[in-house]
Design a protein around this motif. Structure first.
Motif, PDB file in Angstrom:
ATOM      1  N   GLY A  95       0.697   7.819   1.699  1.00 13.29           N
ATOM      2  CA  GLY A  95       1.342   8.061   2.990  1.00 13.29           C
ATOM      3  C   GLY A  95       0.438   8.631   4.057  1.00 13.29           C
ATOM      4  N   VAL A  96      -0.868   8.720   3.796  1.00  5.69           N
ATOM      5  CA  VAL A  96      -1.786   9.361   4.734  1.00  5.69           C
ATOM      6  C   VAL A  96      -2.182   8.425   5.870  1.00  5.69           C
ATOM      7  N   VAL A  97      -2.453   7.164   5.553  1.00  7.81           N
ATOM      8  CA  VAL A  97      -2.938   6.224   6.560  1.00  7.81           C
ATOM      9  C   VAL A  97      -1.827   5.783   7.501  1.00  7.81           C
ATOM     10  N   PHE A  98      -0.683   5.382   6.927  1.00  5.97           N
ATOM     11  CA  PHE A  98       0.390   4.823   7.753  1.00  5.97           C
ATOM     12  C   PHE A  98       1.490   5.831   8.087  1.00  5.97           C
ATOM     13  N   HIS A  99       1.410   7.035   7.532  1.00 10.11           N
ATOM     14  CA  HIS A  99       2.340   8.115   7.863  1.00 10.11           C
ATOM     15  C   HIS A  99       3.796   7.663   7.740  1.00 10.11           C
ATOM     16  N   SER A 100       4.577   7.806   8.822  1.00  3.29           N
ATOM     17  CA  SER A 100       6.005   7.473   8.770  1.00  3.29           C
ATOM     18  C   SER A 100       6.264   5.984   8.589  1.00  3.29           C
ATOM     19  N   ALA A 101       5.264   5.156   8.859  1.00  4.91           N
ATOM     20  CA  ALA A 101       5.424   3.709   8.708  1.00  4.91           C
ATOM     21  C   ALA A 101       5.210   3.250   7.271  1.00  4.91           C
ATOM     22  N   SER A 102       4.791   4.182   6.391  1.00  3.74           N
ATOM     23  CA  SER A 102       4.453   3.808   5.013  1.00  3.74           C
ATOM     24  C   SER A 102       5.600   3.112   4.301  1.00  3.74           C
ATOM     25  N   VAL A 103       6.839   3.580   4.528  1.00  2.00           N
ATOM     26  CA  VAL A 103       7.988   2.987   3.842  1.00  2.00           C
ATOM     27  C   VAL A 103       8.154   1.513   4.208  1.00  2.00           C
ATOM     28  N   TYR A 104       7.824   1.152   5.445  1.00  2.00           N
ATOM     29  CA  TYR A 104       7.942  -0.245   5.873  1.00  2.00           C
ATOM     30  C   TYR A 104       6.779  -1.096   5.377  1.00  2.00           C
ATOM     31  N   MET A 105       5.672  -0.429   5.018  1.00  2.00           N
ATOM     32  CA  MET A 105       4.506  -1.165   4.552  1.00  2.00           C
ATOM     33  C   MET A 105       4.708  -1.747   3.158  1.00  2.00           C
ATOM     34  N   PHE A 106       5.745  -1.303   2.452  1.00  2.00           N
ATOM     35  CA  PHE A 106       6.042  -1.914   1.159  1.00  2.00           C
ATOM     36  C   PHE A 106       6.297  -3.414   1.307  1.00  2.00           C
ATOM     37  N   TYR A 107       6.845  -3.808   2.444  1.00  2.00           N
ATOM     38  CA  TYR A 107       7.094  -5.235   2.688  1.00  2.00           C
ATOM     39  C   TYR A 107       5.792  -6.020   2.828  1.00  2.00           C
ATOM     40  N   MET A 108       4.717  -5.303   3.183  1.00  2.00           N
ATOM     41  CA  MET A 108       3.438  -5.955   3.412  1.00  2.00           C
ATOM     42  C   MET A 108       2.559  -6.000   2.169  1.00  2.00           C
ATOM     43  N   ILE A 109       2.973  -5.347   1.095  1.00  2.00           N
ATOM     44  CA  ILE A 109       2.128  -5.300  -0.102  1.00  2.00           C
ATOM     45  C   ILE A 109       1.741  -6.689  -0.611  1.00  2.00           C
ATOM     46  N   PRO A 110       2.681  -7.632  -0.776  1.00  2.00           N
ATOM     47  CA  PRO A 110       2.266  -8.968  -1.249  1.00  2.00           C
ATOM     48  C   PRO A 110       1.286  -9.649  -0.299  1.00  2.00           C
ATOM     49  N   ALA A 111       1.468  -9.437   1.010  1.00  2.00           N
ATOM     50  CA  ALA A 111       0.564 -10.034   1.995  1.00  2.00           C
ATOM     51  C   ALA A 111      -0.840  -9.457   1.865  1.00  2.00           C
ATOM     52  N   ILE A 112      -0.927  -8.146   1.670  1.00  2.00           N
ATOM     53  CA  ILE A 112      -2.236  -7.502   1.517  1.00  2.00           C
ATOM     54  C   ILE A 112      -2.901  -7.945   0.220  1.00  2.00           C
ATOM     55  N   TRP A 113      -2.116  -8.053  -0.854  1.00  2.00           N
ATOM     56  CA  TRP A 113      -2.664  -8.575  -2.109  1.00  2.00           C
ATOM     57  C   TRP A 113      -3.238  -9.974  -1.922  1.00  2.00           C
ATOM     58  N   LEU A 114      -2.453 -10.822  -1.260  1.00  2.00           N
ATOM     59  CA  LEU A 114      -2.893 -12.209  -1.044  1.00  2.00           C
ATOM     60  C   LEU A 114      -4.117 -12.255  -0.142  1.00  2.00           C
ATOM     61  N   GLY A 115      -4.145 -11.392   0.873  1.00  2.00           N
ATOM     62  CA  GLY A 115      -5.300 -11.342   1.761  1.00  2.00           C
ATOM     63  C   GLY A 115      -6.557 -10.877   1.033  1.00  2.00           C
ATOM     64  N   ASN A 116      -6.426  -9.830   0.224  1.00  2.00           N
ATOM     65  CA  ASN A 116      -7.569  -9.329  -0.553  1.00  2.00           C
ATOM     66  C   ASN A 116      -8.079 -10.380  -1.538  1.00  2.00           C
ATOM     67  N   PHE A 117      -7.132 -11.043  -2.203  1.00  2.00           N
ATOM     68  CA  PHE A 117      -7.526 -12.083  -3.151  1.00  2.00           C
ATOM     69  C   PHE A 117      -8.232 -13.230  -2.434  1.00  2.00           C
ATOM     70  N   SER A 118      -7.710 -13.609  -1.263  1.00  2.00           N
ATOM     71  CA  SER A 118      -8.319 -14.697  -0.490  1.00  2.00           C
ATOM     72  C   SER A 118      -9.754 -14.365  -0.127  1.00  2.00           C
ATOM     73  N   LEU A 119      -9.990 -13.111   0.297  1.00  2.00           N
ATOM     74  CA  LEU A 119     -11.344 -12.715   0.665  1.00  2.00           C
ATOM     75  C   LEU A 119     -12.281 -12.851  -0.524  1.00  2.00           C
ATOM     76  N   ILE A 120     -11.884 -12.310  -1.668  1.00  2.00           N
ATOM     77  CA  ILE A 120     -12.723 -12.376  -2.870  1.00  2.00           C
ATOM     78  C   ILE A 120     -12.933 -13.822  -3.307  1.00  2.00           C
TER      79      ILE A 120
END
Length: 202
Positions: A95-120
């Protein structure tokens, strides 16, 4: 002979000991940097300091360095998927980086996973497997990652997943900040790559 799967290739063959050591090190970076570095920056510099306020840039750059080094040095789908998934989960849970927005960032977890995998995957495929230019491979893989994450964010935004008050901040975090941190990680990983070559020749 059938070509080996992309994720099972690396820039050079490491001894088992070195492979294990660098895998553990990258895992520790992927897990603990997002979890604790932001807290440390807050404690040392203060929550309202310039350094703490830009913790996503610092943490994101380190994580992207780990992703590029993973693409260069690590083999194996299981190991790579672990590194793909760890940073986003630990970042959001802390919760340090996104603060109060952290709860909404759960929706972005699959997107971030896919983005990280794409980069690698695409960096490994272009540079490690197909021997393309390092800069070209890096730029293309960065753009693919940002396109994936930002594109999915825009889709979620259009279906009103995120509160209007957070959209502007999250749009920057999922777009420009992703681009900047990925590029910094790319530059740092290039320095590590060159250092590896120097050490190997010594």
């Amino acid at each position: 002979m059938k070509k080996e799967f992309v994720l099972n290739q690396s820039v050079c063959d490491f001894s088992r000991g070195i492979d294990i050591a660098q895998t553990i090190l990258i895992y520790l970076v992927a897990l603990f940097v997002p979890t604790f570095l932001g807290m440390i920056l807050n404690q040392v510099f203060g929550v309202s300091s310039v350094v703490a306020m830009n913790s996503q840039l610092i943490i994101g750059s380190i994580v992207n360095t780990a992703l590029f080094v993973t693409a260069l040095n690590l083999k194996g789908t299981v190991k790579i998927l672990g590194i793909v998934t760890m940073p986003s989960v630990s970042t959001i849970l802390s919760g340090v980086v996104f603060h109060s927005a952290s709860v909404y960032m759960f929706y972005m977890i699959p997107a971030i996973w896919l983005g990280n995998f794409s980069l690698i995957y695409f960096f490994k495929k272009m540079f490690v497997v197909n021997k393309k230019n390092y800069l070209f491979a890096g730029i293309v893989s960065i753009l693919i990652k940002v396109f994936v994450i930002f594109g999915i964010f825009q889709v979620l935004r259009m279906v009103s997943i995120f509160p209007d008050a957070l959209v502007s901040t999250l749009q920057t975090s999922m777009g420009m900040t992703q681009l900047i941190t990925a590029f910094i990680g790319f530059v740092l990983s290039f320095a590590i790559f060159k250092l590896q070559g120097f050490v190997k020749k010594s």
